[in-house]
Write a protein that holds these residues in place. Structure first.
Motif, mmCIF file in Angstrom:
data_model
loop_
_atom_site.group_PDB
_atom_site.id
_atom_site.type_symbol
_atom_site.label_atom_id
_atom_site.label_comp_id
_atom_site.label_asym_id
_atom_site.label_seq_id
_atom_site.Cartn_x
_atom_site.Cartn_y
_atom_site.Cartn_z
ATOM 1 N N LEU A 1 0.524 -1.471 0.279
ATOM 2 C CA LEU A 1 -0.272 0.297 -0.037
ATOM 3 C C LEU A 1 0.875 1.121 -0.382
ATOM 4 O O LEU A 1 1.028 2.481 -0.680
ATOM 5 C CB LEU A 1 -1.143 -0.085 1.114
ATOM 6 C CG LEU A 1 -1.603 1.398 1.169
ATOM 7 C CD1 LEU A 1 -3.128 0.576 0.097
ATOM 8 C CD2 LEU A 1 -3.183 0.560 2.487
ATOM 9 N N GLY B 1 -5.199 -0.927 -4.899
ATOM 10 C CA GLY B 1 -5.667 -0.395 -3.022
ATOM 11 C C GLY B 1 -6.924 -0.385 -2.741
ATOM 12 O O GLY B 1 -7.056 -0.854 -1.862
ATOM 13 N N LEU C 1 -6.698 -2.580 0.577
ATOM 14 C CA LEU C 1 -7.937 -2.005 1.895
ATOM 15 C C LEU C 1 -8.646 -3.651 2.276
ATOM 16 O O LEU C 1 -8.342 -3.271 3.706
ATOM 17 C CB LEU C 1 -8.184 -0.866 1.136
ATOM 18 C CG LEU C 1 -7.009 0.791 1.340
ATOM 19 C CD1 LEU C 1 -8.679 1.436 0.508
ATOM 20 C CD2 LEU C 1 -6.918 0.614 2.648
ATOM 21 N N PRO D 1 -5.875 4.371 -2.789
ATOM 22 C CA PRO D 1 -6.714 3.193 -1.799
ATOM 23 C C PRO D 1 -7.357 3.243 -2.156
ATOM 24 O O PRO D 1 -8.453 2.418 -2.018
ATOM 25 C CB PRO D 1 -5.917 3.492 -0.659
ATOM 26 C CG PRO D 1 -5.045 4.091 -0.772
ATOM 27 C CD PRO D 1 -4.674 4.942 -1.508
#
Length: 151
Positions: A75, A93, A97, A87
Motif C-alpha cells: 500500500l 489499492g 484495503l 487506495p
C-alpha cells in the motif's frame, strides 16, 4: 553508462515495480502454498490429524501476520506511485484495503474469539482469493511517455 544495474535509470525506475512483485509473491504465494500444498502434504505423509491441526494453528496466524505487514508495504508503494488517493481510486489499492481489513479481523478474532474456526478459515480463504485478484491487476509502474529522460 555504468555496467552496474543500480546506476541504470530504467532499473531504478522499475525497482518499485520489482518490489511490488516480490512482496506480492511472498504473501500470496505463502498463503496458497501453506493451505493447498503444505498442510495437505502433511496429511498425505500420514501425520496424525491433531498434529496437522497444531501445525496449522501455529503457521496460519504467522502467515496472516506476514500478509498484514507485506500488504501495508504494498500500500505504501502504491501511495508513493500514485498519491494519497490511490487506495480508493485504484483497484489494486481497494483490494489491498480489503486484505488489510480481513487480516486485522482474522488476528482480532484469534484473540477475542479463538473458537471461531470457521470464521478464521473463511477469512484465510478470502485472503487467498483477494490475493489472486491482486495478482491479476497490472503492476504499478510510471508511465514511460511521461518520463523526460526517456526518448
Amino acid at each position: 553508462m555504468s555496467k552496474f544495474a543500480t546506476s541504470d535509470r530504467t532499473a531504478a525506475r522499475d525497482s518499485a515495480a520489482n518490489a511490488w512483485v516480490l512482496l506480492q509473491t511472498l504473501w500470496v504465494g505463502g498463503i496458497w502454498t501453506l493451505h493447498f500444498l503444505v498442510l495437505p502434504g502433511l496429511a498425505g505423509v500420514g501425520l496424525a490429524p491433531l498434529l496437522i491441526e497444531e501445525v496449522a494453528r501455529a503457521l496460519v496466524p504467522q502467515m496472516v501476520g506476514v500478509t498484514l505487514g507485506v500488504a501495508l508495504l504494498q500500500l505504501l508503494l502504491l501511495i508513493r506511485r500514485y498519491g494519497w488517493s490511490a487506495p480508493w481510486r485504484v483497484r489494486s489499492g481497494q483490494l489491498l484495503l480489503a486484505v488489510l481489513a480481513i487480516s486485522l479481523a482474522f488476528l482480532v478474532s484469534l484473540m477475542l474469539w479463538p473458537q471461531a474456526l470457521r470464521w478464521q478459515l473463511f477469512s484465510y480463504l478470502l485472503l487467498a482469493f483477494f490475493g489472486v485478484l491482486l495478482v491479476l491487476q497490472p503492476v504499478p509502474r510510471k508511465a514511460v511517455a511521461a518520463d523526460p529522460q526517456v526518448g
